[in-house]
Design an enzyme around this catalytic site. Sequence first.
Site, short mmCIF file in Angstrom:
data_model
loop_
_atom_site.label_atom_id
_atom_site.label_comp_id
_atom_site.label_asym_id
_atom_site.label_seq_id
_atom_site.Cartn_x
_atom_site.Cartn_y
_atom_site.Cartn_z
N GLY A 1 -13.58 34.43 45.68
CA GLY A 1 -14.59 35.27 45.02
C GLY A 1 -14.84 34.77 43.61
O GLY A 1 -15.06 35.57 42.70
N ASP B 1 -15.96 33.97 53.94
CA ASP B 1 -15.67 35.39 53.83
C ASP B 1 -14.14 35.51 53.92
O ASP B 1 -13.56 35.13 54.94
CB ASP B 1 -16.35 36.13 55.00
CG ASP B 1 -16.06 37.62 55.00
OD1 ASP B 1 -15.05 38.04 54.38
OD2 ASP B 1 -16.82 38.36 55.63
N TYR C 1 -10.06 51.63 48.59
CA TYR C 1 -9.82 50.65 47.52
C TYR C 1 -8.39 50.78 46.98
O TYR C 1 -7.67 49.78 46.83
CB TYR C 1 -10.84 50.89 46.42
CG TYR C 1 -10.87 49.86 45.32
CD1 TYR C 1 -11.62 48.68 45.45
CD2 TYR C 1 -10.18 50.07 44.12
CE1 TYR C 1 -11.67 47.75 44.42
CE2 TYR C 1 -10.23 49.14 43.09
CZ TYR C 1 -10.98 47.98 43.25
OH TYR C 1 -11.03 47.06 42.22
P1 NAD Z 1 -17.71 41.14 41.26
O1 NAD Z 1 -18.37 41.96 42.28
O2 NAD Z 1 -18.43 40.79 40.01
O3 NAD Z 1 -17.16 39.78 41.89
C1 NAD Z 1 -16.55 39.73 43.14
C2 NAD Z 1 -16.76 38.36 43.74
O4 NAD Z 1 -16.14 38.36 45.04
C3 NAD Z 1 -18.25 38.03 43.95
O5 NAD Z 1 -18.50 36.68 43.58
C4 NAD Z 1 -18.43 38.26 45.44
O6 NAD Z 1 -19.47 37.48 46.02
C5 NAD Z 1 -17.07 37.86 45.99
N1 NAD Z 1 -16.81 38.41 47.31
C6 NAD Z 1 -17.08 39.67 47.74
N2 NAD Z 1 -16.74 39.80 49.03
C7 NAD Z 1 -16.27 38.59 49.44
C8 NAD Z 1 -15.77 38.10 50.65
N3 NAD Z 1 -15.74 38.87 51.75
N4 NAD Z 1 -15.37 36.81 50.71
C9 NAD Z 1 -15.44 36.01 49.62
N5 NAD Z 1 -15.89 36.43 48.43
C10 NAD Z 1 -16.30 37.71 48.34
O7 NAD Z 1 -16.37 41.95 40.92
P2 NAD Z 1 -15.21 41.74 39.83
O8 NAD Z 1 -15.21 42.95 38.98
O9 NAD Z 1 -15.27 40.41 39.21
O10 NAD Z 1 -13.94 41.86 40.81
C11 NAD Z 1 -13.01 40.82 41.04
C12 NAD Z 1 -11.69 41.43 41.51
O11 NAD Z 1 -11.16 42.27 40.48
C13 NAD Z 1 -11.83 42.32 42.74
O12 NAD Z 1 -10.73 42.15 43.58
C14 NAD Z 1 -11.83 43.71 42.15
O13 NAD Z 1 -11.40 44.66 43.07
C15 NAD Z 1 -10.85 43.53 41.02
N6 NAD Z 1 -10.92 44.54 39.98
C16 NAD Z 1 -12.08 44.76 39.29
C17 NAD Z 1 -12.12 45.74 38.32
C18 NAD Z 1 -13.35 46.05 37.54
O14 NAD Z 1 -13.37 47.07 36.83
N7 NAD Z 1 -14.39 45.23 37.58
C19 NAD Z 1 -10.98 46.52 38.08
C20 NAD Z 1 -9.81 46.27 38.79
C21 NAD Z 1 -9.80 45.29 39.74
#
Ligand code: NAD
Length: 248
Positions: free
Chosen positions: A13, A64, A156
């Site tokens: 991702g 994916d 989640y």
């Molecule tokens: P984001 O949505 O900006 O980025 C997520 C990335 O993962 C995207 O590039 C998306 O295309 C990719 N992705 C989604 N489904 C996929 C799949 N099935 N296979 C491959 N790639 C896939 O989100 P983010 O905020 O950068 O999140 C990154 C991680 O951090 C996630 O695991 C999220 O749960 C975690 N997280 C985020 C936050 C927050 O507040 N943003 C807080 C805690 C944890």
Amino acid sequence: MMELAGNVALVTGGLRGIGAATALELAQNGADVAVCDLQQTPEGEQLLDTIRRLGRQVLFCAADVSNFNRAQEVVAEVVRALGHLDILVNNAGINRDHVIWKMTEQEWDSVLGINLKGVFNYSRAAAPIFRTQGRGKIVSISSVNGLRGQPGLSNYAAAKAGIIGLTKTLAKELGKYQVNVNAIAPGYIETKMTENLAADVKAEALKGTVLGRLGAPEDIAHVVTFLCTEGARHITGEVIRVDGGEYM
Ligand code: NAD
């Protein structure tokens, strides 16, 4: 600082948000970087160009993360193209929020399939390599919501709590092969994932931090990078909150 020179990292991702900031910072520290994500995007092309201009090797694999067989192929492709694999960052994740009485089976399955099984898939594919070479780092992105629970986030929070159990188990299984396995539990980070959340959710998160600021993707990337360096060699099975004091 080029402390990670000679290392190959795979970030799932990794085309935007926390994953992109992480891919960039690992590269700035000398690592060659493979990124897997659902599909290439203009924003993703730009990121990979930036990394290339640093003089690092770059590989993009469309995948994916919930697909077990594809994970095996991606890891094999990384080793074939970049020579080896030293760092795995399990970052890909989605949210599909609903209170439990409204949550659909599909919302449950997709979040568990990507956020938890995805971490299993890529750790399962990388572990034999790390075990054989007697070194490796796995860093998985959990969440403070996996530690405390949060209304509307049963899927989640369950997946993110699952990552913590998985992390501690893998740390115990792989420790004797000098593989460090850790998780990071971010609080609210300003990315695409959070941009559509209601204003009051954001305000509440901000109020909840003791530092009075929301996190940026770089705040997580710095800690991932640290966990991959020699300075963190004695840290394993740990979950590090990076949340401005939101959950304590
Ligand atoms: P984001 O949505 O900006 O980025 C997520 C990335 O993962 C995207 O590039 C998306 O295309 C990719 N992705 C989604 N489904 C996929 C799949 N099935 N296979 C491959 N790639 C896939 O989100 P983010 O905020 O950068 O999140 C990154 C991680 O951090 C996630 O695991 C999220 O749960 C975690 N997280 C985020 C936050 C927050 O507040 N943003 C807080 C805690 C944890």
